[in-house]
Design a protein around this motif. Structure first.
Motif, mmCIF file in Angstrom:
data_model
loop_
_atom_site.group_PDB
_atom_site.id
_atom_site.type_symbol
_atom_site.label_atom_id
_atom_site.label_comp_id
_atom_site.label_asym_id
_atom_site.label_seq_id
_atom_site.Cartn_x
_atom_site.Cartn_y
_atom_site.Cartn_z
ATOM 1 N N ILE A 27 -4.252 0.981 8.256
ATOM 2 C CA ILE A 27 -5.240 0.809 7.192
ATOM 3 C C ILE A 27 -4.976 1.825 6.074
ATOM 4 O O ILE A 27 -5.025 1.486 4.887
ATOM 5 N N ILE A 28 -4.673 3.063 6.462
ATOM 6 C CA ILE A 28 -4.444 4.078 5.435
ATOM 7 C C ILE A 28 -3.185 3.751 4.639
ATOM 8 O O ILE A 28 -3.158 3.853 3.408
ATOM 9 N N TYR B 206 -4.151 1.194 2.202
ATOM 10 C CA TYR B 206 -4.885 1.780 1.085
ATOM 11 C C TYR B 206 -3.925 2.379 0.067
ATOM 12 O O TYR B 206 -4.103 2.226 -1.149
ATOM 13 N N VAL C 201 -2.405 -0.317 -1.935
ATOM 14 C CA VAL C 201 -3.369 -0.848 -2.903
ATOM 15 C C VAL C 201 -3.491 0.091 -4.107
ATOM 16 O O VAL C 201 -3.499 -0.346 -5.259
ATOM 17 N N MET C 202 -3.548 1.398 -3.837
ATOM 18 C CA MET C 202 -3.704 2.350 -4.942
ATOM 19 C C MET C 202 -2.500 2.297 -5.877
ATOM 20 O O MET C 202 -2.647 2.293 -7.100
ATOM 21 N N LEU D 173 -8.073 -6.362 4.091
ATOM 22 C CA LEU D 173 -7.235 -5.462 3.296
ATOM 23 C C LEU D 173 -6.072 -6.211 2.637
ATOM 24 O O LEU D 173 -5.797 -6.035 1.449
ATOM 25 N N ILE E 159 -6.226 -8.165 -0.750
ATOM 26 C CA ILE E 159 -6.222 -7.336 -1.959
ATOM 27 C C ILE E 159 -4.782 -7.127 -2.409
ATOM 28 O O ILE E 159 -4.435 -7.316 -3.581
#
Lengths: 226, 256
Positions: free
Chosen positions: B166-167, B170, B173-174, B233, B236
């Motif tokens: 998940i991290i 993230y 995504v960033m 997630l 996205i």
């Protein structure tokens, strides 16, 4: 619906190699799903989208940010607290907590844990819609808020007990129901189009993103403190 | 006769779910806005249609898909099935390939029919003046869910920690957010939350629990969760990627 049928039939017949049970149910059910979707989309355009948008316009014209935010919170909290998917997840979480010895293994302890979790998630969704609406009104760029949220999730992951993490991550996805999504989307888009200087495309979306982010943080906090 | 009673029950349940929302709307409309709603008849009929639509939809799914889908999730993860497909050697994560394929295809197919996604896609097409196609958006989101679920199933089989995936997601995504066209960002973030509601959750839960209880060394209570997080997630990433790709293509065409 056609893709779903294709997947189910192909796997059943070719991979598992068993005949399809209950063809009649399959056909009638499929027909109902298609009919249901048609009704839903029609009702969306006639009922949910217009009411969300007219309310957004009315609040914008009224100019009272206080009432707008109260409405935003009530909408987030009220639609989440009764959400069936959330009730199911909260029940499972209580089960895990009882097995892990976090709470006593009695019916009472479990149901009060589950209720606490539901209220926590509902509160966090209410808060998310409030922050999201405030963002639209003020015109803050969405990615700063999302990045802050992500950092919050990462930090809480390091702190929270391991048993709660899976549930916390999943709870982000289950909070937004089929009726909440169109209403909240219409509210955001309606606000962004009735406030000067906001672009509905750039500013109108994003409410749901917040509503799926904050529950993760709050559920992990709940796991830490309860 | 049973059938009609069932359908009635489904309708009553949906109505009860909607009641708090209706109460909030009416409360604020009457007490705060204090103006009559325009076209009350239309709106009422719209709400009724939505209720009937969801009730029919759920009942139909219960009849056609859920029993079969859950059964299949169990059968595909059953040790006897996995072993008969890979005779003669000890199992490795790769041997569960049918599970991954099933996770991906069921994720793709159910997301394509997801009512919430319809709502957001219709709105996005309307707002963007057709620059975003509802179909294209739904396709991108479905691909994201498909990939996410396959990866999530792989995670359960291998038993890697959930937060690592998940991290990493993230961070991706960033990075994508920095480069993506500004117009799409809000919509992309939203598409993560809408993918998993009515259809996907029960099936995905069955798959996760089935996998976690059948793969040796996994604990269903701990490892069975997390698939929904994957399914929220990866859309996205998929939508941001889709926007990036169409931007590059149009730039490339202009340069020529």
């Amino acid at each position: 619906m056609l893709p779903i049928l294709v997947v189910v039939i192909v796997f059943q017949v070719f991979v598992i190699q068993q005949p399809l049970p209950d063809i009649l149910n399959l056909l009638v059910g499929t027909g109902m799903v298609i009919l249901g979707l048609t009704f839903f989309i029609d009702g969306l355009e006639q009922g949910l989208f217009p009411i969300g948008e007219t309310m957004a316009h009315a609040f914008a014209r009224k100019g009272s940010i206080y009432w707008l935010l109260t409405f935003a919170f009530c909408l987030g909290f009220g639609t989440t607290v009764a959400e069936p998917a959330l009730i199911a997840v909260a029940g499972e979480a209580a089960e895990i907590a009882a097995k892990g010895g976090v709470i006593g293994d009695t019916q009472d302890a479990r149901s009060s844990y589950a209720l606490g979790l539901r209220l926590t998630v509902a509160f966090s969704v209410g808060l998310a819609i409030v922050v999201g609406v405030l963002r639209i009104v003020r015109g803050w760029p969405i990615h700063y808020l999302i990045i802050t949220g992500y950092s919050g999730v990462v930090m809480m992951t390091a702190l929270a007990p391991a048993e709660i993490i899976g549930i916390a991550y999943d709870s982000g996805g289950v909070t937004t129901s089929t009726i909440t999504v169109p209403l909240v989307t219409a509210l955001g888009v309606g606000l962004a189009s009735s406030i000067k200087g906001r672009n509905p495309m750039v500013d109108g979306f994003g409410l749901i993103a917040f509503a799926s982010l904050t529950p993760m943080i709050f559920v992990m906090a709940y796991g830490m403190f309860v | 006769m049973d059938f009609i009673i069932d359908l009635g029950e489904s309708l009553v349940r949906t109505t009860l779910d909607v009641l708090p929302i209706v109460a909030i709307i009416i409360g604020f409309q009457v007490l705060v806005i204090r103006k009559p709603i325009a076209h009350p008849k239309h709106i009422l009929i719209g709400f009724l249609y939505v209720l009937i639509g969801i009730a029919l939809f759920l009942k139909g799914l219960e009849m056609a898909l859920f029993p079969l889908g859950e059964l299949m999730a169990q059968q595909l993860t059953a040790p006897s099935f996995i072993q008969s497909a890979n005779e003669g050697h000890t199992l490795s994560p790769g041997d569960y390939y049918w599970v991954y394929i099933f996770a991906a295809s069921i994720g793709f197919a159910t997301t394509l029919a997801e009512p919430s996604l319809f709502a957001v896609a219709i709105k996005a097409e309307e707002i963007s003046g057709g620059a975003i196609h509802a179909k294209g958006l739904r396709l991108a989101v479905s691909i994201g869910v498909a990939f996410g679920l396959a990866l999530g199933a792989y995670r359960i089989v291998t038993g890697t920690e959930l937060y690592l995936y998940i991290i990493t997601g993230y961070i991706v995504v960033m990075i994508q957010t920095i480069f993506a066209p500004k117009m799409i960002i809000g919509l992309a973030y939203d598409s993560g939350g809408v993918t998993t509601s009515t259809i996907t959750v029960p099936l995905v839960t069955a798959l996760g629990l089935g996998l976690a209880s059948n793969v040796p060394g996994r604990n269903p209570v701990l490892d069975g969760f997390g698939l929904i997080a994957f399914a929220s997630l990866f859309p996205i990433i998929a939508v941001l990627g889709y926007a990036q790709l169409s931007k590059w293509i149009s730039q490339f065409n202009r340069h020529k």
